[in-house]
Design a protein around this motif. Structure first.
Motif, PDB file in Angstrom:
ATOM      1  N   GLU A 172       0.847  -1.191   0.000  1.00 41.56           N
ATOM      2  CA  GLU A 172       0.000   0.000   0.000  1.00 41.56           C
ATOM      3  C   GLU A 172       0.881   1.239   0.000  1.00 41.56           C
ATOM      4  N   VAL A 173       0.388   2.321  -0.608  1.00 41.00           N
ATOM      5  CA  VAL A 173       1.172   3.551  -0.626  1.00 41.00           C
ATOM      6  C   VAL A 173       1.187   4.163   0.769  1.00 41.00           C
ATOM      7  N   ARG A 174       2.320   4.805   1.104  1.00 44.81           N
ATOM      8  CA  ARG A 174       2.432   5.513   2.378  1.00 44.81           C
ATOM      9  C   ARG A 174       2.133   6.994   2.142  1.00 44.81           C
ATOM     10  N   VAL A 175       1.060   7.461   2.761  1.00 50.04           N
ATOM     11  CA  VAL A 175       0.593   8.834   2.599  1.00 50.04           C
ATOM     12  C   VAL A 175       1.176   9.713   3.708  1.00 50.04           C
ATOM     13  N   ASP A 176       1.577  10.923   3.342  1.00 54.19           N
ATOM     14  CA  ASP A 176       2.087  11.906   4.305  1.00 54.19           C
ATOM     15  C   ASP A 176       3.222  11.329   5.148  1.00 54.19           C
ATOM     16  N   ALA A 177       4.135  10.634   4.493  1.00 51.29           N
ATOM     17  CA  ALA A 177       5.291  10.051   5.168  1.00 51.29           C
ATOM     18  C   ALA A 177       6.525  10.905   4.920  1.00 51.29           C
TER      19      ALA A 177
END
Length: 267
Positions: A190-195
């Motif tokens: 899954e993509v990591r958002v706001d990392a």
């Protein structure tokens, strides 16, 4: 305006705050040349070169048009990667370390690491779990990639199955990067958002500069890059270890380190 630049004379972080990266001897070898790269443990593009030691890695591959080929070598060899560059195009070197542990005598040392890697809630999470504030252990694993151009350098980066990894959307060797280089960050597919993504920039023979960036809602970060510079990017996952890992290692925290190196050629 470039993101906040962090001066490299920083607080001395615990060992676990050090990156592990793949450092090619030549990012653009000819097709009849050699793929050669060191595995380096350190920070700010300075560190110790590790030998070829199968007990220290779970995965060590070169992915190219021919498929995913295991890196083979003699125990103790340096550089850890040294083989013929048999395939034209973009080469993706993939390295996953075996897990290792680090002990903290007091929470303040862990807090320094947590603050640097953007885990401001680490203390709250730690206390909520009823964990001790001294004499506790972390287990960590490294997931490193490097992009090397052989011959034409044509091709695309791709997901390689690492638990956390960067995937370059742009090819730094052939694409127009005047608007920056796009990279996507994944964790468990899954993509990591706001990392937070840490970008290390080094001109050959020079000192590294560090800037901080963040992924967007699609897990993508656009990195400001310049021709003739070498780059490393880093992002860390902090999580509670599963029951088996905690039992095997005695760790109360687990960190997963995604790392990628590449170079933007001088035009």
């Amino acid at each position: 305006m470039r993101a906040l630049v962090i001066v490299l004379i920083l607080i001395a972080f615990p060992v676990s705050a050090h990156e592990l990266w793949i450092e090619p001897i030549d990012y653009q070898p000819p097709q009849d040349g050699k793929l050669e790269a060191h595995i380096v443990n350190g920070q700010n593009f300075k560190g110790f070169r590790l030998s070829y030691l199968p007990r220290k890695f779970q995965t060590f591959l070169v992915v190219n048009q021919a498929g995913a080929l295991p890196v083979k070598g003699r125990i103790g060899n340096q550089p850890a990667l040294r083989q013929d560059a048999v395939s034209d195009g973009l080469q993706i070197v993939v390295y996953q370390s075996t897990p290792d542990t680090l002990s903290y005598s007091k929470f303040e040392k862990f807090q320094v690491f947590a603050d640097h890697k953007d885990f401001a809630d680490a203390r709250t999470r730690h206390l909520a779990r009823g964990l001790p504030e001294k004499d506790f252990r972390e287990v960590y694993s490294r997931f490193s990639k490097s992009l090397i151009s052989v011959g034409s350098g044509a091709g695309e980066d791709a997901k390689t199955g690492l638990e956390t990894e960067f995937v370059a959307i742009d090819n730094p060797y052939v694409d127009d990067l005047s608007d920056g280089m796009r990279v996507q960050l994944f964790y468990k597919s899954e993509v990591r958002v706001d990392a937070q993504v840490e970008l290390f920039e080094r001109q050959p023979g020079g000192e590294a500069m560090v800037t901080m960036h963040r992924t967007d809602v699609h897990g993508i970060v656009t990195l400001p890059v310049r021709a003739g510079f070498e780059y490393m990017i880093d992002a860390v996952v902090l999580r509670e270890p599963n029951a088996q890992t905690a039992k095997d290692t005695g760790a109360v925290w687990e960190t997963l380190w995604a790392n990628m190196t590449f170079m933007v050629p001088a035009r």
